[in-house]
Scaffold this active site. Sequence first.
Site, short mmCIF file in Angstrom:
data_model
loop_
_atom_site.label_atom_id
_atom_site.label_comp_id
_atom_site.label_asym_id
_atom_site.label_seq_id
_atom_site.Cartn_x
_atom_site.Cartn_y
_atom_site.Cartn_z
N HIS A 1 -0.62 -2.66 6.47
CA HIS A 1 0.48 -1.71 6.37
C HIS A 1 1.73 -2.12 7.17
O HIS A 1 2.64 -1.30 7.32
CB HIS A 1 0.05 -0.31 6.81
CG HIS A 1 -0.94 0.33 5.89
ND1 HIS A 1 -1.21 1.69 5.87
CD2 HIS A 1 -1.78 -0.20 4.96
CE1 HIS A 1 -2.14 1.96 4.99
NE2 HIS A 1 -2.50 0.82 4.41
N ASP B 1 0.81 -1.22 0.00
CA ASP B 1 0.00 0.00 0.00
C ASP B 1 0.85 1.28 0.00
O ASP B 1 1.61 1.52 0.94
CB ASP B 1 -0.90 0.05 1.24
CG ASP B 1 -1.69 -1.23 1.46
OD1 ASP B 1 -1.07 -2.30 1.48
OD2 ASP B 1 -2.91 -1.14 1.64
N GLU C 1 -4.03 2.13 -3.12
CA GLU C 1 -5.33 2.59 -2.60
C GLU C 1 -5.25 3.70 -1.56
O GLU C 1 -6.26 4.34 -1.29
CB GLU C 1 -6.10 1.39 -2.01
CG GLU C 1 -5.59 0.89 -0.70
CD GLU C 1 -6.73 0.51 0.25
OE1 GLU C 1 -7.88 0.52 -0.17
OE2 GLU C 1 -6.43 0.23 1.41
N ASN C 2 -4.08 3.95 -0.99
CA ASN C 2 -3.95 5.03 0.00
C ASN C 2 -3.03 6.15 -0.48
O ASN C 2 -2.52 6.93 0.32
CB ASN C 2 -3.40 4.48 1.32
CG ASN C 2 -4.30 3.45 1.96
OD1 ASN C 2 -3.90 2.31 2.18
ND2 ASN C 2 -5.53 3.82 2.26
N ASN D 1 -10.27 -1.45 0.06
CA ASN D 1 -11.49 -0.83 0.59
C ASN D 1 -11.55 0.68 0.38
O ASN D 1 -12.63 1.28 0.49
CB ASN D 1 -11.68 -1.18 2.07
CG ASN D 1 -10.52 -0.74 2.92
OD1 ASN D 1 -9.37 -1.15 2.68
ND2 ASN D 1 -10.77 0.06 3.93
N HIS D 2 -10.42 1.31 0.08
CA HIS D 2 -10.42 2.76 -0.18
C HIS D 2 -10.39 3.07 -1.67
O HIS D 2 -10.10 4.21 -2.06
CB HIS D 2 -9.23 3.43 0.51
CG HIS D 2 -9.33 3.45 2.00
ND1 HIS D 2 -10.28 4.19 2.69
CD2 HIS D 2 -8.61 2.80 2.96
CE1 HIS D 2 -10.13 4.01 3.99
NE2 HIS D 2 -9.13 3.17 4.19
#
Length: 271
Positions: free
Chosen positions: A180, A8, A39-40, A67-68
């Site tokens: 993470h 991530d 995604e982050n 999910n993001h």
Amino acid sequence: MRVLFLGDVVGRSGREAVQNHLPELREQLAVDFAIVNGENSAGGFGITPDIAEALFDAGADVITTGNHAFDKREILTYFDVESRLLRPANYPADTPGKGSGLFPTADGRFVLVANVILRLFMDTSDDPFVAAERIVEECPLGYGADFIFIDMHGEATSEKLALGHFLDGRISAIVGTHTHIPTADHMILAGGTAYMTDAGMCGSYEGVIGMQKEAPVERFLSKWGRPRLEVAEGPATVSGLLIESDDGTGLATRVAPVRLGGLLSEAYPDF
């Protein structure tokens, strides 16, 4: 084949670290294909078209999410026009974008990449075991694909390891994201599938999973108020995994963690 996966990407420091290190990693490790979880990457929550393009320009062949995936409104239509950006395959069928794809390497081989989101301690989704099996059955290793990689985005270590064993021998590699924190269990399972519970993040480990430490600490100490989370901007560590596969079977032969920069002890493959 050599496939590099980076975990991530969190915020600006993570983006800049990937942009700085991915080109040299591709060259020095003779990487045939690179996958990045993005995604982050936009302020710690979601991804934008401009950031996706920057990661592609840096050397990412495919970007996975989690999910993001849809936190930034401007990414919705981009998912439908950019096949190299994947969202979880086990989201509802009418969700923008795709959860898997077959992508060519520079020398004409094909890598099947899929993104699934797990269910324990996560928002409700369709069964990731069923979704992953359907994807693999539609494009088997050694027939439709020379290498199959799955990014499993989830919280629970038990669910991740169970999915790894479920797919062992049928895919080249399955690696976890979302928590993470890089785990120390990189290995090749009995059937020949490379596995790691979590690749870790590309971001600042000076905070709490990529965020400045003050707000997360306060959230645990207090039962009232929700301090705003801000991305930690300290020196970022690039974290990921390098997998080498057998050209005949597509199964993994060697696997090693990759960590560069920042606070964590460096890990650099010696093959």
